[in-house]
Write an enzyme that holds these catalytic residues in place. Structure first.
Site, PDB file in Angstrom:
ATOM      1  N   TYR A   1      10.745   5.438  60.249  1.00  0.00           N
ATOM      2  CA  TYR A   1      11.196   4.468  59.257  1.00  0.00           C
ATOM      3  C   TYR A   1      10.275   4.467  58.039  1.00  0.00           C
ATOM      4  CZ  TYR A   1      12.565  -0.001  57.191  1.00  0.00           C
ATOM      5  OH  TYR A   1      12.990  -0.982  56.323  1.00  0.00           O
TER       6      TYR A   1
ATOM      7  N   LYS B   1      10.915   6.013  54.139  1.00  0.00           N
ATOM      8  CA  LYS B   1      10.760   5.128  52.980  1.00  0.00           C
ATOM      9  C   LYS B   1       9.750   5.705  51.995  1.00  0.00           C
ATOM     10  CE  LYS B   1      13.566   1.781  54.218  1.00  0.00           C
ATOM     11  NZ  LYS B   1      14.802   1.520  53.453  1.00  0.00           N
TER      12      LYS B   1
END
Length: 280
Positions: A181, A185
């Site tokens: 994650y 990002k």
């Protein structure tokens, strides 16, 4: 005597995963406070908004069906900041309130975005709140949405004349992270920067606190977890969605000569709470 609550194995796993995610965020170090707000800027916000309105700018929002995007659209319309508002998404949204009547909706196929380049043309400002979860889309689906769709949208926005691109990212975003994650990002943050927008604002909130229309027991647990923490701790690692939205708009109306702005969770709190009188 009340019956005991029995959780399924899946529900227990979701709660444990949510708690682990919360604890990991608590352990992450802030990369910096980012662009906060001075007292002079706070006092000037009403005038800055009025000056901004007079420029008759156009805006697009990606991800308006999500919690942050939905709240962002609502605030943009209530503040009357832009002369033209466009929502770009994979499906048409249904709005009942009168205030939404002039919102332009562009329905696109994110797998064939090049065919919809016209949807990204002619906007001065863009807000990207696009995103999904690994649980919902799988690892490959998550990467495709949060990195590939976002980057391609940014490329089309730049080609279409967008000057100020705003990206909703995450606290701890880092392309070298071991967590998918945060890695994704961080990757998309850097890739969008390479497009060299006139102004590029990145928002890295901690845990987003909101009451979702979609039921997610794990996130409910995380909200309760942060709600039980001392305010100083909670504000360092979580933030209400409405505060993020207000920070985005307060930042957009204030002039800046910076090519890149990075607002961490603390700066988002400061700027989002800079002025309690956000209505025109």
């Amino acid at each position: 005597m009340p019956r005991p609550v029995v959780l399924s194995a899946a529900a227990v796993a979701a709660l444990v995963a949510a708690l682990v995610a919360a604890l990991l965020l608590l352990l992450l170090e802030d990369a910096g406070l980012g662009a906060g707000s001075s007292m002079a800027e706070t006092e000037a916000l009403p005038k800055l908004r009025e000056d901004f309105r007079m420029q008759n700018k156009s805006v697009f929002i990606l991800g308006a069906s999500g919690e942050t995007g939905r709240m962002l659209l609502k605030e943009i319309l209530e503040q009357s900041l832009f002369s033209r508002v466009t929502v770009i998404g994979r499906r048409k949204l249904n709005f009942d309130e009168e205030v939404y009547k002039n919102v332009n909706q562009e329905v696109v196929d994110f797998e064939k975005l090049d065919d919809y380049a016209s949807a990204f043309q002619g906007h001065d400002v863009g807000f990207c709140c696009l995103g999904t979860t690994r649980k919902k889309a799988g690892a490959e689906g998550f990467v495709r949405v949060d990195r590939d769709y976002v980057l391609k949208s940014a490329e089309l926005a730049k080609a279409g004349g967008c000057k100020h691109f705003n990206l909703l990212s995450s606290k701890g975003a880092d392309k070298s992270s071991n967590f998918l994650y945060l890695q994704v990002k961080g990757e998309v943050e850097d890739k969008v920067e390479e497009l060299k927008f006139d102004r590029y604002s990145i928002f890295r909130p901690g845990v987003l606190l909101c009451d979702r229309q979609e039921s997610r027991p794990g996130e409910w647990f995380v909200r309760k977890f942060f709600g039980s923490l001392p305010q100083s701790w909670a504000s360092g690692h979580s933030v209400p969605v409405v505060t993020v939205v207000k920070a985005m708009l307060n930042n957009a109306v204030r002039p800046s000569d910076k090519k890149k702005e990075l607002l961490e969770n603390k700066a988002i709190h400061d700027l989002g709470n800079a002025d309690g009188s956000l209505k025109p």
